[in-house]
Design a protein around this motif. Structure first.
Motif, PDB file in Angstrom:
ATOM      1  N   ASP A   1       0.834  -1.200   0.000  1.00 42.11           N
ATOM      2  CA  ASP A   1       0.000   0.000   0.000  1.00 42.11           C
ATOM      3  C   ASP A   1       0.872   1.254   0.000  1.00 42.11           C
ATOM      4  O   ASP A   1       0.567   2.232  -0.686  1.00 42.11           O
ATOM      5  CB  ASP A   1      -0.938  -0.023   1.208  1.00 42.11           C
ATOM      6  CG  ASP A   1      -2.105   0.927   1.036  1.00 42.11           C
ATOM      7  OD1 ASP A   1      -2.925   0.683   0.138  1.00 42.11           O
ATOM      8  OD2 ASP A   1      -2.170   1.920   1.791  1.00 42.11           O
TER       9      ASP A   1
ATOM     10  N   SER B   1       0.852   4.084  -2.897  1.00 45.61           N
ATOM     11  CA  SER B   1       0.582   5.480  -2.554  1.00 45.61           C
ATOM     12  C   SER B   1       1.721   6.375  -3.035  1.00 45.61           C
ATOM     13  O   SER B   1       1.478   7.470  -3.565  1.00 45.61           O
ATOM     14  CB  SER B   1       0.392   5.615  -1.042  1.00 45.61           C
ATOM     15  OG  SER B   1       0.117   6.950  -0.703  1.00 45.61           O
TER      16      SER B   1
ATOM     17  N   VAL C   1      -0.366   1.390 -10.820  1.00 54.19           N
ATOM     18  CA  VAL C   1      -1.265   1.416  -9.671  1.00 54.19           C
ATOM     19  C   VAL C   1      -2.670   1.754 -10.173  1.00 54.19           C
ATOM     20  O   VAL C   1      -2.821   2.527 -11.116  1.00 54.19           O
ATOM     21  CB  VAL C   1      -0.805   2.429  -8.593  1.00 54.19           C
ATOM     22  CG1 VAL C   1      -0.720   3.837  -9.142  1.00 54.19           C
ATOM     23  CG2 VAL C   1      -1.725   2.402  -7.377  1.00 54.19           C
TER      24      VAL C   1
ATOM     25  N   ALA D   1      -6.331   2.989  -8.501  1.00 61.43           N
ATOM     26  CA  ALA D   1      -7.055   3.489  -7.327  1.00 61.43           C
ATOM     27  C   ALA D   1      -8.543   3.405  -7.639  1.00 61.43           C
ATOM     28  O   ALA D   1      -9.010   4.031  -8.591  1.00 61.43           O
ATOM     29  CB  ALA D   1      -6.653   4.925  -7.029  1.00 61.43           C
TER      30      ALA D   1
ATOM     31  N   VAL E   1     -10.643   7.008  -2.173  1.00 66.20           N
ATOM     32  CA  VAL E   1     -10.042   5.742  -2.581  1.00 66.20           C
ATOM     33  C   VAL E   1     -10.311   4.664  -1.538  1.00 66.20           C
ATOM     34  O   VAL E   1      -9.927   4.786  -0.379  1.00 66.20           O
ATOM     35  CB  VAL E   1      -8.529   5.908  -2.841  1.00 66.20           C
ATOM     36  CG1 VAL E   1      -7.880   4.575  -3.162  1.00 66.20           C
ATOM     37  CG2 VAL E   1      -8.299   6.920  -3.966  1.00 66.20           C
TER      38      VAL E   1
ATOM     39  N   LEU F   1      -6.464   0.238  -3.387  1.00 65.86           N
ATOM     40  CA  LEU F   1      -5.305   0.443  -4.244  1.00 65.86           C
ATOM     41  C   LEU F   1      -4.728  -0.928  -4.584  1.00 65.86           C
ATOM     42  O   LEU F   1      -4.618  -1.786  -3.710  1.00 65.86           O
ATOM     43  CB  LEU F   1      -4.201   1.227  -3.511  1.00 65.86           C
ATOM     44  CG  LEU F   1      -4.412   2.703  -3.234  1.00 65.86           C
ATOM     45  CD1 LEU F   1      -3.241   3.249  -2.422  1.00 65.86           C
ATOM     46  CD2 LEU F   1      -4.553   3.483  -4.526  1.00 65.86           C
TER      47      LEU F   1
END
Length: 156
Positions: A18, A22, A91, A93, A146, A149
């Motif tokens: 995570d 991010s 990634v 989201a 969000v 993810l």
């Protein structure tokens, strides 16, 4: 590049944490937003976004007449796809989006939010001109809260 490895010899995909996901969102500014059309098919558009990792909220500016605004209001389920420059890492989201009110007066709440997500430092005079321009363009903010993810990397 993907040419570094002959087929079948690369390091294989690795799930990202995570924190790594991010960080990737925070390192980039452009992504592909997926919204849902009324017929169920996805609609994609490139957006310039701002990531707030503490709130887990993505924000971007758009004008009130854009199709993505209507689509978000009809079905708030969205996804944003972001890739690294070498396309070896990505990634996604996912979350629910909401559209702010249109900025109607320079310096209103929406205008201040638009100013806050603008990556350019501005003088007070430039800020005032920016806020007036946001009203003239009928700008608003789309916020994505969000919920999930995920992503992978192929980088060794």
């Amino acid at each position: 590049m993907t040419d570094e490895y002959p087929p079948g010899t690369g390091p294989g995909p690795k799930k990202l944490t995570d924190e790594e996901l991010s960080r990737l969102l925070g390192e980039h500014r452009f992504g592909a937003l997926a919204t849902n059309k009324r017929n169920g098919h996805p609609a994609l558009s490139t957006v310039l976004y701002h990531w707030d990792p503490e709130e887990r909220v993505l924000r971007f500016s758009t004008t009130a007449d854009r199709l993505k605004v209507r689509q978000v209001r009809n079905d708030p389920r969205v996804a944003l796809y972001v890739t690294s420059a070498d396309h070896m890492t990505y990634v996604v989201a996912e979350g629910e989006a909401e559209a702010s009110p249109v900025s109607e007066q320079p310096g209103d709440e929406t205008g201040r939010e638009l100013l806050a997500i603008n990556p350019v430092e501005m003088s007070a005079a430039d800020q005032a001109a920016f806020l007036e321009h946001m009203v003239k363009e009928r700008r608003l903010v789309i916020r994505i809260r969000v919920a999930r993810l995920y992503g992978l990397t192929l980088a060794g």
